[in-house]
Design a protein around this motif. Structure first.
Motif, PDB file in Angstrom:
ATOM      1  N   TRP A 170      -8.058  42.437   2.685  1.00 13.51           N
ATOM      2  CA  TRP A 170      -6.930  43.122   3.326  1.00 13.51           C
ATOM      3  C   TRP A 170      -6.082  42.088   4.050  1.00 13.51           C
ATOM      4  N   ASN A 171      -4.796  42.094   3.782  1.00 15.81           N
ATOM      5  CA  ASN A 171      -3.884  41.267   4.564  1.00 15.81           C
ATOM      6  C   ASN A 171      -2.614  42.052   4.869  1.00 15.81           C
ATOM      7  N   GLY A 172      -1.914  41.618   5.881  1.00 20.21           N
ATOM      8  CA  GLY A 172      -0.695  42.301   6.286  1.00 20.21           C
ATOM      9  C   GLY A 172       0.101  41.448   7.253  1.00 20.21           C
ATOM     10  N   LYS A 173       1.209  42.004   7.745  1.00 20.47           N
ATOM     11  CA  LYS A 173       2.100  41.267   8.637  1.00 20.47           C
ATOM     12  C   LYS A 173       2.262  42.015   9.952  1.00 20.47           C
ATOM     13  N   ILE A 174       2.486  41.238  11.001  1.00 22.25           N
ATOM     14  CA  ILE A 174       2.545  41.775  12.361  1.00 22.25           C
ATOM     15  C   ILE A 174       3.866  41.380  13.011  1.00 22.25           C
ATOM     16  N   ALA A 175       4.478  42.356  13.678  1.00 19.06           N
ATOM     17  CA  ALA A 175       5.635  42.098  14.538  1.00 19.06           C
ATOM     18  C   ALA A 175       5.223  42.374  15.975  1.00 19.06           C
ATOM     19  N   LEU A 176       5.554  41.478  16.875  1.00 17.42           N
ATOM     20  CA  LEU A 176       5.169  41.628  18.278  1.00 17.42           C
ATOM     21  C   LEU A 176       6.171  42.538  18.997  1.00 17.42           C
ATOM     22  N   THR A 177       6.193  43.784  18.560  1.00 12.63           N
ATOM     23  CA  THR A 177       7.184  44.735  19.082  1.00 12.63           C
ATOM     24  C   THR A 177       6.935  45.098  20.543  1.00 12.63           C
ATOM     25  N   TYR A 178       5.732  44.867  21.044  1.00 17.79           N
ATOM     26  CA  TYR A 178       5.440  45.149  22.456  1.00 17.79           C
ATOM     27  C   TYR A 178       6.343  44.340  23.375  1.00 17.79           C
ATOM     28  N   VAL A 179       6.715  43.141  22.917  1.00 23.30           N
ATOM     29  CA  VAL A 179       7.615  42.299  23.719  1.00 23.30           C
ATOM     30  C   VAL A 179       9.019  42.255  23.121  1.00 23.30           C
ATOM     31  N   GLY A 180       9.301  43.206  22.224  1.00 22.22           N
ATOM     32  CA  GLY A 180      10.650  43.335  21.690  1.00 22.22           C
ATOM     33  C   GLY A 180      10.980  42.482  20.488  1.00 22.22           C
ATOM     34  N   ASP A 181       9.960  41.915  19.830  1.00 27.70           N
ATOM     35  CA  ASP A 181      10.186  41.099  18.635  1.00 27.70           C
ATOM     36  C   ASP A 181       9.914  41.966  17.398  1.00 27.70           C
ATOM     37  N   TYR A 182      10.965  42.292  16.653  1.00 23.43           N
ATOM     38  CA  TYR A 182      10.830  43.196  15.509  1.00 23.43           C
ATOM     39  C   TYR A 182      10.831  42.449  14.173  1.00 23.43           C
ATOM     40  N   GLU A 183      10.528  41.179  14.211  1.00 21.33           N
ATOM     41  CA  GLU A 183      10.403  40.393  12.983  1.00 21.33           C
ATOM     42  C   GLU A 183       8.923  40.264  12.629  1.00 21.33           C
ATOM     43  N   PRO A 184       8.491  40.810  11.471  1.00 23.14           N
ATOM     44  CA  PRO A 184       7.066  40.723  11.096  1.00 23.14           C
ATOM     45  C   PRO A 184       6.712  39.328  10.573  1.00 23.14           C
ATOM     46  N   SER A 185       6.721  38.366  11.475  1.00 17.59           N
ATOM     47  CA  SER A 185       6.597  36.958  11.092  1.00 17.59           C
ATOM     48  C   SER A 185       5.171  36.419  11.193  1.00 17.59           C
ATOM     49  N   HIS A 186       4.226  37.260  11.636  1.00 18.60           N
ATOM     50  CA  HIS A 186       2.839  36.812  11.779  1.00 18.60           C
ATOM     51  C   HIS A 186       1.962  37.525  10.751  1.00 18.60           C
ATOM     52  N   GLN A 187       0.996  36.800  10.241  1.00 18.86           N
ATOM     53  CA  GLN A 187       0.150  37.354   9.186  1.00 18.86           C
ATOM     54  C   GLN A 187      -1.310  37.401   9.617  1.00 18.86           C
ATOM     55  N   PHE A 188      -2.011  38.462   9.142  1.00 16.88           N
ATOM     56  CA  PHE A 188      -3.462  38.518   9.312  1.00 16.88           C
ATOM     57  C   PHE A 188      -4.090  38.670   7.932  1.00 16.88           C
ATOM     58  N   ASN A 189      -5.318  38.212   7.810  1.00 21.03           N
ATOM     59  CA  ASN A 189      -6.103  38.491   6.600  1.00 21.03           C
ATOM     60  C   ASN A 189      -7.567  38.568   6.963  1.00 21.03           C
ATOM     61  N   LEU A 190      -8.289  39.344   6.155  1.00 18.79           N
ATOM     62  CA  LEU A 190      -9.705  39.572   6.426  1.00 18.79           C
ATOM     63  C   LEU A 190     -10.417  39.967   5.146  1.00 18.79           C
ATOM     64  N   GLU A 191     -11.738  39.869   5.199  1.00 20.75           N
ATOM     65  CA  GLU A 191     -12.580  40.370   4.120  1.00 20.75           C
ATOM     66  C   GLU A 191     -13.787  41.066   4.728  1.00 20.75           C
ATOM     67  N   ILE A 192     -14.023  42.300   4.289  1.00 19.00           N
ATOM     68  CA  ILE A 192     -15.234  43.029   4.643  1.00 19.00           C
ATOM     69  C   ILE A 192     -16.235  42.801   3.522  1.00 19.00           C
ATOM     70  N   ALA A 193     -17.417  42.272   3.851  1.00 20.87           N
ATOM     71  CA  ALA A 193     -18.375  41.861   2.821  1.00 20.87           C
ATOM     72  C   ALA A 193     -18.948  43.033   2.044  1.00 20.87           C
TER      73      ALA A 193
END
Length: 198
Positions: free
Chosen positions: A155-178
């Protein structure tokens, strides 16, 4: 997914912990909506600093809050959920198509960009990361483990730091559940009794 990714950990690209964070809880559930199968995920990480605390360097000018250990420490851990704050989730298929074989090697795109980042309740997931931020543009892949009911999930996706008013999804996360057991459809027989009313 990158070969350096370890299972049951989540990685926020460019944050102070390149080794990622342990996933403490992952729940996978199923819901039927209008004869369609929908999935829900609920994920909680360990504390960001649980495995390695980082002393914040007061003399270092961090490029953004994303890079500052003290900011991450203020929010403790991450939750990504389709159930915790709203009724989210994502469609998988029509109910008559659903099976473990169908699910094997299935790849789904959820809340693909471009999309409206202001409408949190319309998204499949909400996230608490550095405050209540926004998570979109998910790619979710399922791999059946031999002939068991268990699956590996990427699973991967993108994050926008909207809590501080940044609406650009410029950060990425990725993970694997075994390995996690897939939710199963259980059909209860309907008993119909024909008769005359007295």
């Amino acid at each position: 997914m990158n070969a350096s990714i370890s299972s049951n950990r989540i990685y926020f690209q460019g944050n102070p912990w390149p080794e990622g964070h342990k996933i403490k809880d992952f729940q996978w559930t199923l819901e039927i909506i209008d004869a369609e199968v929908w999935f829900h995920f609920h994920l909680v990480t360990d504390d960001y600093y649980a495995e390695r605390d980082i002393e914040d360097d007061e003399n270092l000018d961090y490029p953004s809050e994303w890079n500052a250990p003290i900011v991450w420490g203020n929010y403790h851990r991450c939750t990504i959920s389709s159930t915790d704050w709203h009724e989210g989730g994502f469609k998988v298929c029509e109910i008559d198509k659903y099976s473990l074989d169908f699910l094997n090697e299935l790849e789904l795109s959820v809340d693909a960009l471009p999309c409206d980042l202001n409408d949190h309740d319309a998204k499949a997931f909400q996230i608490y990361l550095l405050g209540h931020d926004t998570v979109v543009d998910h790619c979710i892949k399922f791999f059946r483990i031999e002939r068991t009911d268990n699956f590996r999930i990427q699973w991967n996706g993108k994050i926008a730091l909207t809590y501080v008013g940044d609406y650009e999804p410029s950060h990425q996360f990725n993970l694997e559940i075994a390995s996690v057991k897939a939710p199963t459809l259980y059909f209860k027989p309907c008993l119909i009794v024909a008769g005359l009313k007295p």
